[in-house]
Structure formats: structure tokens, C-alpha cells
Design a protein around this motif. Structure first.
Motif, PDB file in Angstrom:
ATOM      1  N   ILE A 273       0.830  -1.205   0.000  1.00  0.00           N
ATOM      2  CA  ILE A 273       0.000   0.000   0.000  1.00  0.00           C
ATOM      3  C   ILE A 273       0.866   1.257   0.000  1.00  0.00           C
ATOM      4  O   ILE A 273       0.639   2.203  -0.774  1.00  0.00           O
ATOM      5  N   LEU A 274       1.892   1.294   0.849  1.00  0.00           N
ATOM      6  CA  LEU A 274       2.722   2.490   0.956  1.00  0.00           C
ATOM      7  C   LEU A 274       3.491   2.754  -0.328  1.00  0.00           C
ATOM      8  O   LEU A 274       3.637   3.911  -0.763  1.00  0.00           O
ATOM      9  N   ARG A 275       3.992   1.695  -0.957  1.00  0.00           N
ATOM     10  CA  ARG A 275       4.717   1.902  -2.222  1.00  0.00           C
ATOM     11  C   ARG A 275       3.767   2.359  -3.322  1.00  0.00           C
ATOM     12  O   ARG A 275       4.149   3.145  -4.195  1.00  0.00           O
ATOM     13  N   GLY A 276       2.539   1.857  -3.257  1.00  0.00           N
ATOM     14  CA  GLY A 276       1.549   2.341  -4.216  1.00  0.00           C
ATOM     15  C   GLY A 276       1.263   3.821  -4.024  1.00  0.00           C
ATOM     16  O   GLY A 276       1.173   4.585  -4.996  1.00  0.00           O
ATOM     17  N   LEU A 277       1.130   4.251  -2.776  1.00  0.00           N
ATOM     18  CA  LEU A 277       0.910   5.668  -2.505  1.00  0.00           C
ATOM     19  C   LEU A 277       2.109   6.493  -2.953  1.00  0.00           C
ATOM     20  O   LEU A 277       1.952   7.572  -3.535  1.00  0.00           O
ATOM     21  N   ALA A 278       3.311   5.986  -2.706  1.00  0.00           N
ATOM     22  CA  ALA A 278       4.519   6.722  -3.083  1.00  0.00           C
ATOM     23  C   ALA A 278       4.601   6.937  -4.586  1.00  0.00           C
ATOM     24  O   ALA A 278       5.203   7.922  -5.050  1.00  0.00           O
ATOM     25  N   SER A 279       4.006   6.051  -5.363  1.00  0.00           N
ATOM     26  CA  SER A 279       4.059   6.197  -6.814  1.00  0.00           C
ATOM     27  C   SER A 279       3.297   7.430  -7.292  1.00  0.00           C
ATOM     28  O   SER A 279       3.473   7.858  -8.443  1.00  0.00           O
ATOM     29  N   TYR A 280       2.461   8.010  -6.446  1.00  0.00           N
ATOM     30  CA  TYR A 280       1.703   9.200  -6.811  1.00  0.00           C
ATOM     31  C   TYR A 280       2.440  10.490  -6.469  1.00  0.00           C
ATOM     32  O   TYR A 280       1.950  11.579  -6.783  1.00  0.00           O
ATOM     33  N   LEU A 281       3.577  10.395  -5.797  1.00  0.00           N
ATOM     34  CA  LEU A 281       4.323  11.600  -5.469  1.00  0.00           C
ATOM     35  C   LEU A 281       4.868  12.238  -6.736  1.00  0.00           C
ATOM     36  O   LEU A 281       5.305  11.538  -7.655  1.00  0.00           O
ATOM     37  N   PRO A 282       4.870  13.554  -6.801  1.00  0.00           N
ATOM     38  CA  PRO A 282       5.412  14.207  -7.997  1.00  0.00           C
ATOM     39  C   PRO A 282       6.911  13.973  -8.105  1.00  0.00           C
ATOM     40  O   PRO A 282       7.620  13.885  -7.106  1.00  0.00           O
ATOM     41  N   GLY A 283       7.388  13.869  -9.335  1.00  0.00           N
ATOM     42  CA  GLY A 283       8.808  13.651  -9.571  1.00  0.00           C
ATOM     43  C   GLY A 283       9.012  12.983 -10.903  1.00  0.00           C
ATOM     44  O   GLY A 283       8.079  12.398 -11.472  1.00  0.00           O
TER      45      GLY A 283
END
Length: 262
Positions: A242-252
Motif C-alpha cells: 500500500i505504501l509503495r503504491g501511494l509513493a508512486s503518486y508523489l510528484p517527480g
């Protein structure tokens, strides 16, 4: 000298050392006044003993030694009582100040702490799943969780859903653990308890490995990994997904929008 009418001896005169004593009086035990806190504590005791299906206002009243009607001076209904029990889980817990450099670590700590609190009382995960945390007492916790998501840089649409996603994962995981625990209790011991899968691991892995390769190539290939020994390990892996999935939405550069049609 005897009392002829009654045929029984007269009571002896008081002894000298008793003459100065005050008369004995019956002292009633002091009863602790009923309060909302005591009602909630009694309800949790009943919950741990009988489970959610066995929790009733009558059982709570019996635990306190009062009439059922006395409870309604402190709670308006059983649903109100369940909400208060759920709120009590948050007592003494405070979300940390958001740290964008350590947001995933903060969420791991939150998820593990919340799982421990749900596991501390029988069927509390069922109560959690049935009550939204938007009461006046719980809104500060929701606000603090959203602050972690938004300070980390998650888009607002994702931040708005992330809290519910993580909470649902925790509730569902603990609900499964509680179901296995109850099954074990019904069979008179821990032999059927599966929250750590220890008794099932080898049996299931061997079964998957024995399946026909042409029909189940992936189950065979993953047979040694399909069942882990520890609920803690399973919980952490699911949380990490779940956390890695959320991190994929961070801008960059590495997390930009998906290509058209992907």
C-alpha cells in the motif's frame, strides 16, 4: 435465671470491657457512582468475554450490578455505547507531527499501533468497521492522518482516499485474525488457531508444490512463498504494498503521469 415463658436462658449482662463500646451499627458498603466511563469499561469486559454477538445492554447492566434502565442515564443506545467503546481505543494515542521525509515510517508506526489496539479487545475490528471516525472526539486524529499524506506531497484526491484504504486494510486483517482466534476457542484450544499459520504452512506449501505443473505453474513456482510463518510479516508486506503504491503518486521524474492508454 431463665425466662419461664420462653424457656430459654436470659442473655448475660455485658462484660465490663464492652460497656464503653458504642452500639454496633450496620455499615453499608460504599457504591461507586455509575458513570459513562464505568459503563464503557463494563461493556468492553463483556465484549472480551462474550464477543460482539453476546454484547447486550442487559449483560452490561449485570456486569455493573445495576438495572438496565440505569445505563440510559449515561448512554442513549447500544449504538451509542459501541461508538464510545471505539472512541476509547484512541485514548492516550497521538499522531506525530507530519514529517515529509519520514511519512512512510510514520504510517507504518500508525498502522502497527492501530492493529495492536484492535487486537487488544475481542471483535473490536468489527466495531471499527461499522463506525466512521467522524465524531468530534476523533476528527483531530483524522485531521492529523490527512496532514501526513498532504505534507508528504500526495495529490489531494489520493490523500482523501488513503486514510480509508489503510484503515480498511488494518480492520480486515485484524478481523481475519479474530475469526481464527474464535474458531480455536470453539474447539477448546489453540490447535486450530491460524493467525500465525504455523500449523498450516508446511501442509499448504507441500500441497501447492504437488499440483500438476501444466495446470498450476505459478502456484508451484510460488509454493514456498504463498504462506508465511508470521501474521506480523504478512501484515507488514501488505502494508508495504500500500505504501509503495501511494509513493508512486508523489510528484517527480520517476512518478509522473502514466502514459496515455497505459
Amino acid at each position: 435465671m431463665s425466662d419461664a415463658a420462653a424457656g430459654t436462658p436470659a442473655p448475660p449482662p455485658p462484660s465490663p470491657w464492652e460497656r464503653e463500646r458504642p452500639a454496633r451499627t450496620h455499615v453499608a458498603p460504599v457504591r461507586t457512582p455509575l458513570s459513562r466511563e464505568r459503563v464503557v469499561e463494563a461493556a468492553i469486559t463483556v465484549l472480551d468475554r462474550h464477543g460482539l454477538d453476546g454484547l447486550s445492554m442487559r449483560q452490561v447492566a449485570a456486569e455493573l450490578g445495576v438495572a438496565v434502565s440505569a445505563l440510559y442515564a449515561h448512554v442513549s443506545s447500544k449504538d451509542d455505547l459501541l461508538e464510545l467503546m471505539y472512541t476509547r481505543l484512541f485514548a492516550g494515542y497521538a499522531m506525530p507531527a507530519p514529517d515529509p521525509e519520514h511519512w512512510q515510517e510514520q504510517l507504518r508506526d500508525f498502522a502497527r499501533a492501530w492493529r495492536r489496539r484492535l487486537l487488544s479487545h475481542r471483535d473490536m475490528a468489527r466495531i471499527s468497521m461499522a463506525h466512521v471516525p467522524f465524531t468530534a472526539e476523533l476528527l483531530p486524529h483524522v485531521e492529523a492522518l490527512l496532514a501526513i499524506f498532504r505534507t508528504a506531497g500526495l495529490p489531494d484526491r489520493i490523500a482523501a482516499e488513503a486514510g480509508d484504504l489503510i484503515s480498511t486494510y488494518i480492520d480486515g486483517f485484524v478481523l481475519e485474525e479474530g475469526m481464527w482466534r474464535d474458531r480455536a476457542a470453539q474447539h477448546g484450544g489453540a490447535s486450530l488457531a491460524r493467525p500465525d499459520w504455523r500449523e498450516m504452512t508446511g501442509e499448504m506449501q507441500n500441497y501447492f508444490a504437488s499440483l500438476p505443473a501444466q495446470d498450476f505453474p505459478h502456484l508451484r513456482a510460488l509454493s514456498s512463498l504463498m504462506v508465511t510463518d508470521s501474521s506480523d510479516e504478512r501484515f507488514d508486506i501488505g502494508l508495504e504494498i500500500i505504501l509503495r503504491g501511494l509513493a508512486s503518486y508523489l510528484p517527480g521524474p520517476a512518478n509522473g503521469p502514466a502514459p496515455e492508454g497505459d
